[in-house]
Design a protein around this motif. Structure first.
Motif, mmCIF file in Angstrom:
data_model
loop_
_atom_site.group_PDB
_atom_site.id
_atom_site.type_symbol
_atom_site.label_atom_id
_atom_site.label_comp_id
_atom_site.label_asym_id
_atom_site.label_seq_id
_atom_site.Cartn_x
_atom_site.Cartn_y
_atom_site.Cartn_z
ATOM 1 N N MET A 1 2.387 8.556 1.758
ATOM 2 C CA MET A 1 0.957 8.695 1.706
ATOM 3 C C MET A 1 0.352 7.748 2.735
ATOM 4 O O MET A 1 0.851 6.643 2.920
ATOM 5 C CB MET A 1 0.544 8.357 0.261
ATOM 6 N N ASN A 2 -0.703 8.195 3.403
ATOM 7 C CA ASN A 2 -1.297 7.283 4.377
ATOM 8 C C ASN A 2 -2.100 6.198 3.657
ATOM 9 O O ASN A 2 -2.430 6.320 2.481
ATOM 10 C CB ASN A 2 -2.096 8.015 5.462
ATOM 11 N N LEU A 3 -2.365 5.121 4.378
ATOM 12 C CA LEU A 3 -3.004 3.954 3.786
ATOM 13 C C LEU A 3 -4.380 4.283 3.217
ATOM 14 O O LEU A 3 -4.732 3.827 2.126
ATOM 15 C CB LEU A 3 -3.095 2.829 4.819
ATOM 16 N N GLN A 4 -5.165 5.097 3.913
ATOM 17 C CA GLN A 4 -6.505 5.439 3.423
ATOM 18 C C GLN A 4 -6.429 6.161 2.090
ATOM 19 O O GLN A 4 -7.163 5.843 1.156
ATOM 20 C CB GLN A 4 -7.264 6.286 4.444
ATOM 21 N N THR A 5 -5.522 7.129 1.972
ATOM 22 C CA THR A 5 -5.358 7.882 0.730
ATOM 23 C C THR A 5 -4.893 6.961 -0.401
ATOM 24 O O THR A 5 -5.369 7.069 -1.532
ATOM 25 C CB THR A 5 -4.375 9.046 0.929
ATOM 26 N N ALA A 6 -3.983 6.033 -0.096
ATOM 27 C CA ALA A 6 -3.506 5.079 -1.102
ATOM 28 C C ALA A 6 -4.654 4.200 -1.589
ATOM 29 O O ALA A 6 -4.800 3.971 -2.795
ATOM 30 C CB ALA A 6 -2.383 4.233 -0.529
ATOM 31 N N GLN A 7 -5.470 3.717 -0.670
ATOM 32 C CA GLN A 7 -6.611 2.887 -1.057
ATOM 33 C C GLN A 7 -7.607 3.682 -1.901
ATOM 34 O O GLN A 7 -8.140 3.172 -2.886
ATOM 35 C CB GLN A 7 -7.300 2.331 0.189
ATOM 36 N N ASN A 8 -7.842 4.924 -1.530
ATOM 37 C CA ASN A 8 -8.749 5.775 -2.304
ATOM 38 C C ASN A 8 -8.213 5.992 -3.718
ATOM 39 O O ASN A 8 -8.977 5.997 -4.687
ATOM 40 C CB ASN A 8 -8.944 7.130 -1.618
#
Length: 68
Positions: free
Chosen positions: A1-8
């Motif tokens: 998973m990309n970092l933005q999706t993980a943070q979301n």
């Protein structure tokens, strides 16, 4: 998973502050979160955590990593 999706995903669970770290050890900053992929995390999946306790270890999308 990309970092933005993980943070979301973390924010959707009610925790608004997480950290990220360059998994290569080079100390690079993650400026564009969508260009980084999460290769590990602390604490382990399923473990409760609070603000600032989640640390996502990341590499750039085009770099060799343990996630395939």
């Amino acid at each position: 998973m990309n970092l933005q999706t993980a943070q979301n995903t973390i924010q959707a669970a009610g925790v608004f502050y997480s950290r990220s770290s360059d998994a290569t050890g080079k100390g690079r900053m993650q400026v564009n979160d969508r260009n980084w992929i999460v290769v590990s995390q602390t604490p382990a999946p399923g473990t409760p955590f609070g603000e600032g306790e989640a640390v996502l270890s990341v590499v750039k999308l085009d770099e060799r990593n343990s996630c395939g």
